[in-house]
Write a protein that holds these residues in place. Sequence first.
Motif, mmCIF file in Angstrom:
data_model
loop_
_atom_site.group_PDB
_atom_site.id
_atom_site.type_symbol
_atom_site.label_atom_id
_atom_site.label_comp_id
_atom_site.label_asym_id
_atom_site.label_seq_id
_atom_site.Cartn_x
_atom_site.Cartn_y
_atom_site.Cartn_z
ATOM 1 N N THR A 48 -84.023 3.421 44.867
ATOM 2 C CA THR A 48 -82.634 3.781 45.144
ATOM 3 C C THR A 48 -81.884 2.531 45.575
ATOM 4 N N ASN A 102 -95.825 1.025 38.210
ATOM 5 C CA ASN A 102 -96.107 0.928 39.618
ATOM 6 C C ASN A 102 -96.096 -0.532 40.047
ATOM 7 N N VAL A 107 -89.504 -3.718 40.693
ATOM 8 C CA VAL A 107 -88.646 -3.686 41.865
ATOM 9 C C VAL A 107 -87.819 -4.958 41.938
ATOM 10 N N SER A 366 -82.275 0.304 48.770
ATOM 11 C CA SER A 366 -82.325 1.190 49.928
ATOM 12 C C SER A 366 -83.707 1.781 50.117
ATOM 13 N N SER A 367 -84.299 2.174 49.014
ATOM 14 C CA SER A 367 -85.646 2.704 49.159
ATOM 15 C C SER A 367 -86.413 2.527 47.867
ATOM 16 N N VAL A 368 -87.686 2.294 48.040
ATOM 17 C CA VAL A 368 -88.580 2.212 46.895
ATOM 18 C C VAL A 368 -89.684 3.214 47.156
ATOM 19 N N ASP A 369 -90.015 3.993 46.172
ATOM 20 C CA ASP A 369 -91.055 4.987 46.366
ATOM 21 C C ASP A 369 -91.981 4.936 45.169
ATOM 22 N N THR A 370 -93.203 4.529 45.409
ATOM 23 C CA THR A 370 -94.147 4.543 44.297
ATOM 24 C C THR A 370 -95.201 5.598 44.581
ATOM 25 N N VAL A 371 -95.566 6.292 43.552
ATOM 26 C CA VAL A 371 -96.605 7.310 43.683
ATOM 27 C C VAL A 371 -97.628 7.047 42.595
ATOM 28 N N SER A 372 -98.876 6.948 43.015
ATOM 29 C CA SER A 372 -99.905 6.727 42.001
ATOM 30 C C SER A 372 -100.151 8.043 41.270
#
Lengths: 608, 401
Positions: A48, A102, A107, A366-372
């Motif tokens: 985001t 990922n 980023v 603002s935010s980084v979200d990684t999900v394996s």
Amino acid sequence: MATTNDYKPGRMLLAFAAIVCLLYALMAVVGSWTPRLGLDLRGGTTITLTAAASDGGGDVPRENLEMARTIIQKRVDSLGVGEASVTIQGDNQIEVAVPNVNSDELVELVGSTAQLSFRPVIAVQQVESSTASASPSASSSSSASSDETASSGETSSSETSAPSSSATSSSEATSAPASTAERRPVPALPTEPPTPYSPRPTTPGTEEQTLDEKLGYTPTEQDAEEFYAFQCGDDFPDVSDQPLIACSQDGTAKYFLGPVIIDGDQVTDATAGVPQGQLTWVVSLSFDDEGSQTFADATEALSANQSPQNQFAIVLDGEVVSAPSVSEQITGGQAQISGGSITEDSARSLASTLRYGALPIELETSSVDTVSPTLGGNQMTAGIIAGIIGLSLVVAYSLIYYRGLTVVVVGSLVAAAIVTYAVMVLLGSAVGFALNLPGIAGAIVAIGVTADSFIVYFERIRDEIRDGHSLRHSIESGWHKARNTILMADGVQLLAAVVLYALAFGSVKGFAFTLGITTAIDLFLVVFFSHPMMTILGRTRFFGEGHKWSGFDPEHLGVSRASMLGRRASSRRRTRPDTTGGASARRSGTTTTAGGPTDNTTKEAADE
Amino acid sequence: MSDTMTRTDKPSPSFSHRLYTGDFEFDFMKHRRAWYTFSAVLILISLLAVGLRGLNLGIEFVGGSVFQAPAQVQSDTIDRFTAAVDDAGVSELDAQVNSVGSDTVRVQTRSLTNEEVTEVRAAIADEAGVSQDDVAYSLIGPSWGEQLTKQALGALVVFLVLVGLLIWIYFREWKMSVSALIALAHDLIVTVGLYALVGFSVMPSTVIAVLTILGYSLYDTVVVFDMVREKTRDIKSQQRTYTQAANAAINQVLVRSINTTIIAVLPVIAILVAGVVVLGGDGPLADLGLAMLIGMVSGAYSSIFLATPLLAHLREREPEMRRHRAALEKNRTRARARVSAAVTDAEVSPASMPLAATPASGTLEFAEEEVPVPVVDDVLDPDETQSRNQPRKSSRSNRKK
């Protein structure tokens, strides 16, 4: 079957079936049979970015946000990942969602707040720490020429470039905060600066400069001192109509640059390649009409200069990406950057920077979200398990409490599931709706919403029966009374969903969206499925005559069987007197003794 | 009441039936001071908890980074990972390592830059013996939380205003809006208070949950108020006060309220269970489940014990209601005198029957008043009389066509 009112439950059910068929036909047309899954369910990266208006606050122009979105989309697509989605959220956010990727590279690529510009080079100086590896552009004379240009610069041309157009050589901009200059570290100088630095402007002036003025920028004494004192890593305000002191990306040279000649968004294309008949990599770039004209004029002027002032610098986010020299005027809006130091990698990266580099706004990660994928799979499983447990609990409870009426509950929940699934799939392909974990939670919570509607309805029917009405009548009158409550309750739920949706941050949106559509579906189902189904079931012997397991057991409800069949018996009496004569006799027998509820039946009969 | 049990010709009624007919009526209104006190204490505790302990805001609100890596959790796992991230070369990492379930390690740090993320991620991947891409992470910028908080509070205010309006439009009575909103505020404060008290961390999913709770709390309130409105229609021509009618409404709607709450809570329990058991209590499922469970129970309580008594309280202050109450009081004294004069007489004059059915008194102790009337109490119960006058009459005539 002879009904005494004009409500046709069969038609409603047919309408419902038609709508379901339509939905599934649409799915077939679109060709997708599964909902899009959010990245928290299948693994991937969500970033985001929040835009800050370049003037430091206020609203971000919508078109700039849209432009930035397009640039980021191109950057992400250039990574070669499929299905990446870049969307604008709210009025200042951009959300980048890339499934199955990922990597940190993403980023960095997305988050780099690149501001690309072309500026003329006025002076170049080697940075001490890396004198050993002198770059070709930094000639031995660069230091001398820098001094030379600096000392010669006392003309009034610099004043025209100052936004305030003040008469002093120290271009004072009214809008410039003093702290900018004070914060800049002053390294140990051989001599103290004779005068304190005047603050640099941080916003461009309102007057448009001509190209000649930009090219003809002559450094002031202050410029020279600051350039001399400048060390790579120091901050320097990057203002388009002001000079800039910047280092090369590898930190080996520092440049004193004139005002921006060409903006990054005037570059229409840039490619890296090896031209036919050549051995080295070049970067070809093309400009739009305005850019081509400026570029032609600029290269004409630059090519007449001596080194290093025959160079222009490509500046990305305050760093010099490349500083090619110009040997002749370049017209037609096509240019090639070539040179011995350009490798395949650097050519590609330069081309990519030129193509997608210029964002019209500043973006902050603002935010980084990684999900394996493993975690995503687990979350998916958890969601499904929660759904199954939730469903079973609700069904078990309604079995215990409402007995046979569970048929209506289960039927409606199944119908709700069928419709919800179709709507999710269709929304997935229509507006890119992706089901995420909070979304699943929303759908599970909606099981409760759907079942709640029934309880309101069932209890109303029971209340009506307790009032001494016949079951058949109760199903109708109960519906009329329950309808408003259900509408209101669902309305409140919808309102909550809409407000949540307006909150506009990722996971909340998913929840609100699912809760909203499932509540809307519940409203639709209650009218088109549950109520008609209830009416039809009320006509069967099992339900209509209050079987012990039907959920309408008169004994349990505290009324006499006759009272519950009252209306039914009397309506039948007209058509089939033989079957109902007994019932009616029983009824008249009980009314005198049974008290309250049946007393009503007597009154009803009297009304007729 | 014993007289219902003596009648053998009537089927034995269930509890919900007795509630419905008023056979059994719990006097919610009588104890309202107790409920108010109870709620006030809850609110006070909650406010104190928030004030003294503060909320444990999750990284989404304060900024930070969380890494999750697959790793078989053993006794030394946490120490090993703590050492690994400490050696990652990032200063003031402020790392907290814990395990999630038996196969995941979670490392929480301050908000990191992209480069720092790369370093820490590499260190964790090394220690876990997996590829760097298998280390999932979330990074929240420091200013992001402020925005979230602002948005969440904004949404809350918008929601409350809209809901107040919606209720007012639906019921056409601002006192219902006020009572419902007070009950809402109660649920909100109690839920937030419990979070502060226990120290659960507040995540975006908590915000979701809280707003959903508000929806549910209203759902319950709407169901109860719907019945209150029905029971108090033409209250001035009824032989009972607003408070008594409201109490009858609560009793009639009680089963419905309990059932809707149970049915709504069951899926939430499922969410909580799946979140805790399958995902180790980490993530939106457990979070949502917990907040919603607390809020829904509180919402059911507040709609019955807070919203309705408050509404009755507000309405009883109206001059019209005062007059109505005074008139009923007068009637009652007169009727009591008459009944006591004729107490041995088996004949009861029809005029006194409704009074006997629901002893009309302006005071809160009406249910305690034992008026000896030798007649079954549900024959001419005002509830019944009133519900007979419902619009369903017209639907019945429709049906005859």
